[in-house]
Design an enzyme around this catalytic site. Sequence first.
Site: not given
Length: 362
Positions: A63, A65, A112, A114, A173
Site C-alpha cells: 500500500g 510502495d 478508498r 481502489g 480490500s
Amino acid sequence: MIGSFRDLGRRGLFLLDPETAHGMSIAALKSGLVPTCRVSNDPRLRQIVAGLDFANPLGMAAGYDKNAEVPEALLKLGFGFTEIGTVTPKPQPGNPRPRIFRLVEDEGVINRLGFNNEGHEAALRRLQPIRGNGIIGVNIGANKDSADRIADYVAGIRRFYSVARYFTANISSPNTPGLRDLQARESLSALLSAVLAARDDEAAKAGKKIPVFLKIAPDLTEEGMDDIAAEVLAHALDGLIVSNTTLSRDGLKDQVQAKEAGGLSGKPVFERSTVVLAKMRRRVGAALPIIGVGGVSSAETALEKIRAGADLVQLYSCMVYEGPGLPGRVVAGLSKLLDRERVASIRELRDSRLDYWADRKV
C-alpha cells in the site's frame, strides 16, 4: 537525526493533503533525503518463515510502495522485508480524489484508493534490476473492470515470478466492489486452485518455489474464518496475512472523518486485527506462517502480534504519524524486550497470549 527529521517532516507533510504528502515521502526516499537506519543484526530476531530468511520480523505492508519505486530504500530504514503493490495487470487510476483521510486524534487513516497503480509492466521494470538479498514481496490484485478476476491473479504470479521473493493475493480490500466476495468459500477455492497451479507451473520451469500468502479482511464472521481456514489448509497455501483495513468505525474519536467511506487502518484497527489473527492461528494450527498487520506502532504492539500467533509483522499507517524512524525504533525495541524476557529467540514468545486474544469477540 531521524527523530528531528520526523518532527520537522511530520509538521510539513501534515500541511498537505495526505496523498500529496505520500507522494513527497516517496520522492524523499528516492532522492536519499531520508536518513537510513542501521539496525543491529540481533540473531534472536532472525526468522526462517516459508523458507525465507528474515533478518528481523518487521516488514513494510503493501500500500505504501504501490509501484515498486522505493523497495531498497525502505529496507534501509530497518525493515526486515517489504511488500510492493497492490499491482494489477493493467494500470488504473483508482477512485476519485480525495480518497485518503487522516484521523489525527485516533492516529488512524481511512482510504478508498481502489488499487490505483501503474500496472504490472511498470512495477516489473523497476524490480528487474534489483540485486541483493533483501526480501521483497509482490502483492497482486485484480483490475476493477476485469471480466475474470482470478485470471488477473494468475497473471500476477506468472509476470512477477522471476523477481518476487513471495506473493500476496490481496482479496480483502474494501475499495474494489465485489473483491471481498472472493473470500467466500467456493470462490476462494477456485482462486487458490488457479493461483497455486500457476505457481507450481512456474516453479517447475524456474527450479524454485515462491511462497504464496493470502491477505484477508478483519471483518469476518466466525463461520467466514472457518471457511477460509478450511480452504487454506485444503490447498496447502504457504501462509496468511491478517489483516487488511476494516469497515468498522467503533470507538473513533474523530466522528467527522469517520463518516468517510473506505477502509480504516492504523492504531484503531489493532485490537480487531489481533483478535482475528489469533482466531485464525487457532484454526490453522501451529505450522502455517502468519504475518500480522494492523495498528503496529511500537515494539510492544509488534510483540503482541507475535504473542497472538504471528510469525512476522507489518506496519504502514502508523509510520504516517511516527515518521521514517519508526521501523528502526521497533526493531531496537524488540531486542530490548527480548532482553527482558530472557529468551534465545523471538519465536519462543509466539502464541504465548494466543488464548487471551482468540477468546475475545471481534
